[in-house]
Each structure stands twice: as C-alpha cells, then as structure tokens.
Design a protein around this motif. Structure first.
Motif, short mmCIF file in Angstrom:
data_model
loop_
_atom_site.label_atom_id
_atom_site.label_comp_id
_atom_site.label_asym_id
_atom_site.label_seq_id
_atom_site.Cartn_x
_atom_site.Cartn_y
_atom_site.Cartn_z
N GLY A 84 39.83 43.89 10.18
CA GLY A 84 40.33 44.72 9.10
C GLY A 84 41.83 44.90 9.17
N ALA A 85 42.37 45.51 8.15
CA ALA A 85 43.81 45.77 8.09
C ALA A 85 44.03 46.96 7.19
N MET A 102 43.79 44.07 0.60
CA MET A 102 42.99 45.07 1.31
C MET A 102 41.50 44.84 1.09
N LEU A 103 41.11 44.51 -0.13
CA LEU A 103 39.70 44.24 -0.40
C LEU A 103 39.24 42.95 0.27
N ALA A 104 40.13 41.97 0.33
CA ALA A 104 39.75 40.67 0.90
C ALA A 104 39.39 40.79 2.37
N PRO A 144 43.56 51.59 -1.70
CA PRO A 144 42.87 50.30 -1.59
C PRO A 144 42.02 50.19 -0.32
N TYR A 145 42.58 50.67 0.79
CA TYR A 145 41.85 50.63 2.06
C TYR A 145 40.60 51.49 1.97
N ALA A 146 40.74 52.72 1.44
CA ALA A 146 39.60 53.62 1.33
C ALA A 146 38.55 53.06 0.38
N ALA A 147 38.99 52.46 -0.70
CA ALA A 147 38.04 51.85 -1.65
C ALA A 147 37.25 50.73 -0.97
N ALA A 148 37.95 49.91 -0.19
CA ALA A 148 37.29 48.81 0.51
C ALA A 148 36.28 49.33 1.53
N LYS A 149 36.66 50.35 2.27
CA LYS A 149 35.75 50.89 3.29
C LYS A 149 34.56 51.62 2.66
N HIS A 150 34.77 52.29 1.52
CA HIS A 150 33.63 52.83 0.78
C HIS A 150 32.68 51.70 0.39
#
Length: 247
Positions: A84-85, A102-104, A144-150
């Motif tokens: 992750g990043a 971030m999503l990738a 973006p990070y929070a959206a990806a982790k959700h």
C-alpha cells in the motif's frame, strides 16, 4: 502458538514495515514465506533475516506481474495483501492521477492479489488484507486513501460471503497509525507543510490513538497469526481494528 509448518504464505509489500513483520512472524511459526514488492533491495534485506523467507519482485497494480508473482511463489495457503501507499492533500488539490494511484495500489492491488491467490488455493486458506482505520472512518486530507481502504473492507466482506461454505476465510486488519516508514513519511510531510517539529508531528499522529501511541507492526503480525490458527474458522468477513480503541 500457531503452528504453520507445511503452509506457504505470501505477503505483498513484504520488504518493510508491517509486511516485514508479517513475513518474520509467519516464518517463525514454521511457514515457508514468499515476500513481494517493487524494491528488490528492501525485499532482500528482509529475506536475509530468516532462512524460510524468499522474495519475488512484483507490482501489485499490474495484472501480469501479479500472475507471475504467484507462478513463481507456488501454491500459497495464506495470502496477505499488504502492499500500500499513502499521500495527503486537500481533496480540492488532489489530481485525478493521484486519485487513481491511491486506488491502484491500495484497492486494485488487493483485488488482483486476492483473485489470483484464490485461484491457486490448494484447499484450506486464509486471505488477509492489511487495510487501515481509514477503512473504518474518515481522516482529513487523505480522501483517496480512505476511499481505497473502505473499498478493501467491502471487498473482504463480500468475498467472505462468497467463500463461506469453503475452508477459506477473508478478513481485513485495520491498524491505526503504525510505527513504520510510511508514518515517517507522513511526519515529514506534516513538518514540511506546517513547520511543526518532527517530535510534535509524531505526537499528533499518536494522539489519534486513545492509548496515545503508535501501533507496532508486530501487533498486526500477531493478529494475522491468530486468524491463521485453530479456532479462527468462524472469523470471516471482519474488519479488525488494531488501534487502541480509536474505532
């Protein structure tokens, strides 16, 4: 003590931080461990710490690379999507390129790792994603990070239902701010943007945890071992917060 003798575990992002701690914990429990990542030097340094660890260079955002990673690793009983990043910026100043990046790595990388990992599971299996408390709540400046982790949490919950009749569980580990290189970069970013001292910036991050500390990578590894041990069969589709009561 969890005994993983005869099992093979794959950990993405295994060259540092929580990934390295996970690899060492699995190896210590008797598993053969394969770590992957983009930085060959970091992977080699972690692999040198235990004879049961070997490394495969791979990019989890690339479908072909993920397939090659599993082909080289061999059938894996335990698959940990840890790579992750994180980047921080107000949403209004976040570019589409940053959003997609971030999503990738955080979401698509987990999807590709789980999909390929599931396809080669020999039977019993454990699929574990290292998400974040950002997958359970919001944090400012990391949308973006929070959206990806959700998304990772939703992926785990849905896949757990698909696999409920099989001896395979799917869970997400959601640590708060970890005492790792990623948090060091967050501290540096805070210092640069606010003029705060590094010590004060680190204390600000630690303050999000009601225990007033950063979570240790070994705590994430201990939770992963528990999910692989006897008595964990009914734990699936869960997002386990490792955050001192923050969530």
């Amino acid at each position: 003590m969890t005994d993983l003798a005869g099992k093979r575990a794959l950990v993405t992002g295994g060259g540092s931080g929580a990934g390295a701690a996970l690899a060492l914990a699995f190896a210590g429990a008797g598993a053969e461990v394969v770590i992957s990542g983009r930085r060959a030097e970091a992977l080699a340094a972690t692999a040198a710490r235990h004879p049961a660890i070997r490394c495969v260079q791979a990019d989890v955002t690339d479908e072909t690379s993920v397939k090659a990673m599993f082909a080289e690793a061999g059938p894996c009983d335990i698959v940990v999507a840890n790579a992750g990043a994180a980047e921080s910026a107000p949403l209004g100043r976040t570019t589409l390129e940053q959003w997609n990046a971030m999503l990738a790595v955080n979401l698509t990388g987990t999807f590709l790792t789980f999909r390929e990992g599931l396809a080669q599971l020999p039977g019993w299996g454990r699929l574990i994603a290292v998400a974040s408390t950002a997958g359970l709540k919001g944090y400012a400046y990391v949308a973006p990070y929070a959206a990806a982790k959700h998304g990772v949490v939703g992926l785990c919950r849905s896949l757990a239902l698909e696999l409920a009749k099989k001896p395979v569980t799917v869970n997400a580990l959601c640590p708060g701010f970890l005492d790792t290189e990623m948090t060091d970069r967050s501290v540096a970013n805070i210092v640069e943007k606010t003029g705060m001292t590094a010590e004060a910036a680190r204390a600000t991050l630690a303050a999000t945890n009601p225990q007033k500390r950063l979570i240790q990578p070994a705590e994430v590894a201990a939770a992963a071992l528990w999910l692989c041990g006897p008595g964990s069969e009914g734990i699936t589709g869960q997002a386990l917060a490792i955050a001192g009561g923050e969530v």
